[in-house]
Scaffold this motif. Structure first.
Motif, PDB file in Angstrom:
ATOM      1  N   ARG A  90       5.514   4.632 -16.021  1.00 32.31           N
ATOM      2  CA  ARG A  90       5.300   5.788 -15.148  1.00 32.31           C
ATOM      3  C   ARG A  90       3.837   6.212 -15.146  1.00 32.31           C
ATOM      4  O   ARG A  90       3.298   6.618 -14.121  1.00 32.31           O
ATOM      5  CB  ARG A  90       6.200   6.941 -15.581  1.00 32.31           C
ATOM      6  CG  ARG A  90       7.672   6.667 -15.268  1.00 32.31           C
ATOM      7  CD  ARG A  90       8.588   7.766 -15.674  1.00 32.31           C
ATOM      8  NE  ARG A  90       8.209   9.033 -15.073  1.00 32.31           N
ATOM      9  CZ  ARG A  90       8.617  10.212 -15.516  1.00 32.31           C
ATOM     10  NH1 ARG A  90       9.414  10.275 -16.563  1.00 32.31           N
ATOM     11  NH2 ARG A  90       8.238  11.323 -14.932  1.00 32.31           N
ATOM     12  N   LEU A  93       1.946   3.809 -12.898  1.00 33.22           N
ATOM     13  CA  LEU A  93       2.212   4.112 -11.492  1.00 33.22           C
ATOM     14  C   LEU A  93       1.436   5.353 -11.038  1.00 33.22           C
ATOM     15  O   LEU A  93       0.886   5.388  -9.934  1.00 33.22           O
ATOM     16  CB  LEU A  93       3.709   4.320 -11.270  1.00 33.22           C
ATOM     17  CG  LEU A  93       4.585   3.074 -11.378  1.00 33.22           C
ATOM     18  CD1 LEU A  93       6.064   3.443 -11.280  1.00 33.22           C
ATOM     19  CD2 LEU A  93       4.209   2.070 -10.307  1.00 33.22           C
ATOM     20  N   ARG A  94       1.360   6.351 -11.899  1.00 38.37           N
ATOM     21  CA  ARG A  94       0.622   7.575 -11.551  1.00 38.37           C
ATOM     22  C   ARG A  94      -0.874   7.285 -11.428  1.00 38.37           C
ATOM     23  O   ARG A  94      -1.539   7.806 -10.527  1.00 38.37           O
ATOM     24  CB  ARG A  94       0.878   8.659 -12.606  1.00 38.37           C
ATOM     25  CG  ARG A  94       0.218   9.967 -12.310  1.00 38.37           C
ATOM     26  CD  ARG A  94       0.774  10.580 -11.034  1.00 38.37           C
ATOM     27  NE  ARG A  94       0.055  11.799 -10.763  1.00 38.37           N
ATOM     28  CZ  ARG A  94      -0.319  12.201  -9.560  1.00 38.37           C
ATOM     29  NH1 ARG A  94       0.015  11.499  -8.512  1.00 38.37           N
ATOM     30  NH2 ARG A  94      -0.979  13.308  -9.394  1.00 38.37           N
ATOM     31  N   ASP A  96      -2.209   4.424 -10.535  1.00 38.03           N
ATOM     32  CA  ASP A  96      -2.362   3.700  -9.267  1.00 38.03           C
ATOM     33  C   ASP A  96      -2.350   4.653  -8.077  1.00 38.03           C
ATOM     34  O   ASP A  96      -3.148   4.525  -7.151  1.00 38.03           O
ATOM     35  CB  ASP A  96      -1.260   2.648  -9.109  1.00 38.03           C
ATOM     36  CG  ASP A  96      -1.436   1.478 -10.058  1.00 38.03           C
ATOM     37  OD1 ASP A  96      -2.555   1.296 -10.582  1.00 38.03           O
ATOM     38  OD2 ASP A  96      -0.446   0.755 -10.288  1.00 38.03           O
ATOM     39  N   GLU A  97      -1.452   5.631  -8.111  1.00 36.56           N
ATOM     40  CA  GLU A  97      -1.395   6.621  -7.040  1.00 36.56           C
ATOM     41  C   GLU A  97      -2.700   7.415  -6.948  1.00 36.56           C
ATOM     42  O   GLU A  97      -3.219   7.660  -5.854  1.00 36.56           O
ATOM     43  CB  GLU A  97      -0.234   7.582  -7.265  1.00 36.56           C
ATOM     44  CG  GLU A  97       1.129   6.982  -7.062  1.00 36.56           C
ATOM     45  CD  GLU A  97       2.245   7.931  -7.471  1.00 36.56           C
ATOM     46  OE1 GLU A  97       1.959   9.105  -7.811  1.00 36.56           O
ATOM     47  OE2 GLU A  97       3.407   7.504  -7.465  1.00 36.56           O
ATOM     48  N   LEU A  98      -3.232   7.801  -8.105  1.00 35.31           N
ATOM     49  CA  LEU A  98      -4.482   8.566  -8.118  1.00 35.31           C
ATOM     50  C   LEU A  98      -5.641   7.753  -7.567  1.00 35.31           C
ATOM     51  O   LEU A  98      -6.462   8.267  -6.792  1.00 35.31           O
ATOM     52  CB  LEU A  98      -4.794   9.044  -9.538  1.00 35.31           C
ATOM     53  CG  LEU A  98      -3.894  10.146 -10.084  1.00 35.31           C
ATOM     54  CD1 LEU A  98      -4.181  10.369 -11.566  1.00 35.31           C
ATOM     55  CD2 LEU A  98      -4.097  11.429  -9.310  1.00 35.31           C
ATOM     56  N   LEU A 100      -5.462   5.306  -5.433  1.00 33.45           N
ATOM     57  CA  LEU A 100      -5.275   5.152  -3.988  1.00 33.45           C
ATOM     58  C   LEU A 100      -5.705   6.419  -3.246  1.00 33.45           C
ATOM     59  O   LEU A 100      -6.259   6.355  -2.151  1.00 33.45           O
ATOM     60  CB  LEU A 100      -3.817   4.812  -3.669  1.00 33.45           C
ATOM     61  CG  LEU A 100      -3.382   3.389  -4.019  1.00 33.45           C
ATOM     62  CD1 LEU A 100      -1.888   3.212  -3.757  1.00 33.45           C
ATOM     63  CD2 LEU A 100      -4.189   2.365  -3.232  1.00 33.45           C
ATOM     64  N   GLU A 101      -5.449   7.580  -3.845  1.00 29.39           N
ATOM     65  CA  GLU A 101      -5.867   8.836  -3.228  1.00 29.39           C
ATOM     66  C   GLU A 101      -7.393   8.983  -3.242  1.00 29.39           C
ATOM     67  O   GLU A 101      -7.979   9.517  -2.304  1.00 29.39           O
ATOM     68  CB  GLU A 101      -5.234  10.027  -3.950  1.00 29.39           C
ATOM     69  CG  GLU A 101      -3.751  10.169  -3.702  1.00 29.39           C
ATOM     70  CD  GLU A 101      -3.141  11.301  -4.509  1.00 29.39           C
ATOM     71  OE1 GLU A 101      -3.886  12.185  -4.993  1.00 29.39           O
ATOM     72  OE2 GLU A 101      -1.912  11.308  -4.663  1.00 29.39           O
TER      73      GLU A 101
END
Length: 110
Positions: A90, A93-94, A96-98, A100-101
């Motif tokens: 998790r 994944l977090r 990676d999300e950051l 991408l943002e």
């Protein structure tokens, strides 16, 4: 137990079968006592081990918190929040999300 054993041994000194029974009684009594004491010692050692392990974990957490508090990085707050995520999957994944943002031109770099 000793008074009972001596009394039985003296009372039935000439009867070898009773002597053998007294011997079995003494040996079984000692085995039961040893088993009970062993359980108590293991419980105490387990309690001490878990207490020491908890103390080590608390000390490591305090050291990590102190290291984060003294860090003057712009990512210090981000790292603190990421460490609160319980699993590595998790957390990854977090991250990676950051990224991408934060990736404005979608080139894969910051």
């Amino acid at each position: 137990a000793e008074a009972i054993t001596k009394g039985l041994w003296v009372a039935f000194d000439d009867d070898w079968t009773m002597g053998a029974l007294v011997f079995v009684y003494v040996v079984s009594l000692q085995l039961v006592q040893t088993f009970i004491i062993l359980k108590i010692v293991m419980a105490i050692l387990l309690k001490e081990f878990t207490a020491a392990d908890a103390a080590i974990r608390m000390q490591e957490a305090a050291e990590a918190s102190l290291a984060m508090a003294t860090t003057t990085s712009p990512f210090a707050g981000l790292l603190e929040n990421l460490l609160l995520i319980p699993t590595d999957r998790r957390r990854t994944l977090r991250i990676d999300e950051l990224f991408l943002e934060m990736d404005e031109d979608e080139s894969g770099t910051l």
